[in-house]
Write an enzyme that holds these catalytic residues in place. Structure first.
Site, short mmCIF file in Angstrom:
data_model
loop_
_atom_site.label_atom_id
_atom_site.label_comp_id
_atom_site.label_asym_id
_atom_site.label_seq_id
_atom_site.Cartn_x
_atom_site.Cartn_y
_atom_site.Cartn_z
N ASP A 68 0.81 -1.22 0.00
CA ASP A 68 0.00 0.00 0.00
C ASP A 68 0.85 1.27 0.00
OD1 ASP A 68 0.52 -1.11 2.63
OD2 ASP A 68 -0.67 0.52 3.47
N HIS A 108 -3.76 7.03 7.26
CA HIS A 108 -3.71 5.58 7.18
C HIS A 108 -4.80 4.91 8.02
CE1 HIS A 108 -1.68 1.56 7.23
NE2 HIS A 108 -1.13 1.97 6.10
ZN LIG Z 1 0.41 0.84 5.19
ZN LIG Z 2 2.91 -1.13 6.53
#
Ligand SMILES: [Zn+2]
Ligand SMILES: [Zn+2]
Length: 308
Positions: free
Chosen positions: A65, A268
């Site tokens: 990600d 996040h």
């Molecule tokens: Zn991440």
């Molecule tokens: Zn990570």
């Protein structure tokens, strides 16, 4: 000198319809820097009009990600006939993985790509008036965070006092401001200390990437203007934050408090909290007096000089 952050991707490990995986675009005057490049980063750059003229990409760690956007981004740069080199900074021991992403389709891009491995305490890149520092973070793979820290600026020039001392308006003003003494026609010498104030601190921003709370985040910069911190979970999943090497919003806020930051961006967020950021904000505000927000994809934030 403008310093502006564009939040390109603010999702946790799994994207949502509203949030792309991690990426931040930072423009400091003419310099353009990218921090992390989750899948789809190039399209976010198009949507939010940042352009592709980045000179540096700073990678916090090698989870998908944060890096799966690299192959597509580099391909588009090559289609655009890019010739300028691109430096990719990445934690020690991850050069090979970055290389695989750069060469994902079997051939190197048409422009030079430099890979620079970095670790805690390094300066990843140094520019005219600022540097990007590296600090160690605490995630479940090799990981670092980055801090963009500007140099001190010259002190304020006291024009009125200079005129009182008899300095004629003109080049002698600039000399004094640049730190040189000047001699007047009558032989008097005026020193810069007489008319120039103390140097003023520059601006700084800190980006942790994925991490448990760490003291390195507090030490890397002196009272940063902006801290962009992992806040994957809220209090209800504090145990999970510890086992998966992430932070809660409250933990991020505690770090912000100790670091003396002005503004805290909670990044996040796990997809479990899609559309529900209230708990994050309430729990962070319980321990941090400064400004807290959960950035949306595409949100831009200008960081002014503190005394402007
Ligand atoms: Zn991440
Ligand atoms: Zn990570």
């Amino acid at each position: 000198m403008s310093l502006c952050v564009t939040f390109l991707g603010t999702a946790g490990a799994i994207p949502t319809t509203e949030r792309n995986p991690s990426s931040l675009f930072v423009a400091r005057e003419g310099d353009q820097l990218l921090f992390d490049a989750g899948e789809g980063t190039q399209r976010q750059m198009m949507r939010f009009g940042t352009g592709f003229s980045i000179s540096h990409l700073f990678v916090t760690h090698l989870h998908g990600d944060h890096v799966l956007g690299i192959p597509g981004l580099l391909q588009t740069m090559a289609f655009n006939d890019r010739e300028e080199p691109l430096s990719i900074h990445t934690p020690h021991g991850t050069r090979r993985q970055i290389n695989s992403l750069v060469n994902a389709l079997g051939n190197r891009p048409s422009f030079p790509v430099r890979i620079n491995e970095v670790g805690d305490g390094d300066v990843a890149s140094r520019a005219d008036e600022y540097e990007v520092r590296v600090f160690g973070t605490d995630h479940d793979t090799r990981s670092v965070g980055y801090a963009l820290v500007e140099d001190d600026r010259k002190g304020r020039f006291d024009r009125e006092h200079a005129e009182e001392l008899g300095v004629p308006v003109g080049p002698k003003f600039s000399k004094l401001h640049a730190g040189e003494s000047v001699e007047l026609e009558d032989g008097t010498v005026v020193d810069p200390e007489q008319v120039v104030g103390e140097p003023r601190t520059g601006r700084s921003l800190v980006y942790t990437g994925d991490t448990r709370p760490t003291t390195a985040t507090i030490e890397v910069a002196d009272e940063p203007d902006l801290l962009i911190h992992d806040a994957t979970f809220a209090d209800d999943r504090a145990d999970r934050a510890a086992t998966t090497a992430h932070s809660t919003a409250r933990q991020a806020a505690e770090i912000a408090n100790r670091a003396g930051v002005d503004r805290l961006a909670l990044m996040h967020l796990s997809s479990r909290y899609a559309g529900h950021t209230d708990d994050h904000l309430t729990q962070a505000r319980a321990v941090f007096d400064g400004e807290v927000f959960v950035p949306e994809d595409g949100q831009k934030l200008e960081i002014p000089y503190p005394d402007d």
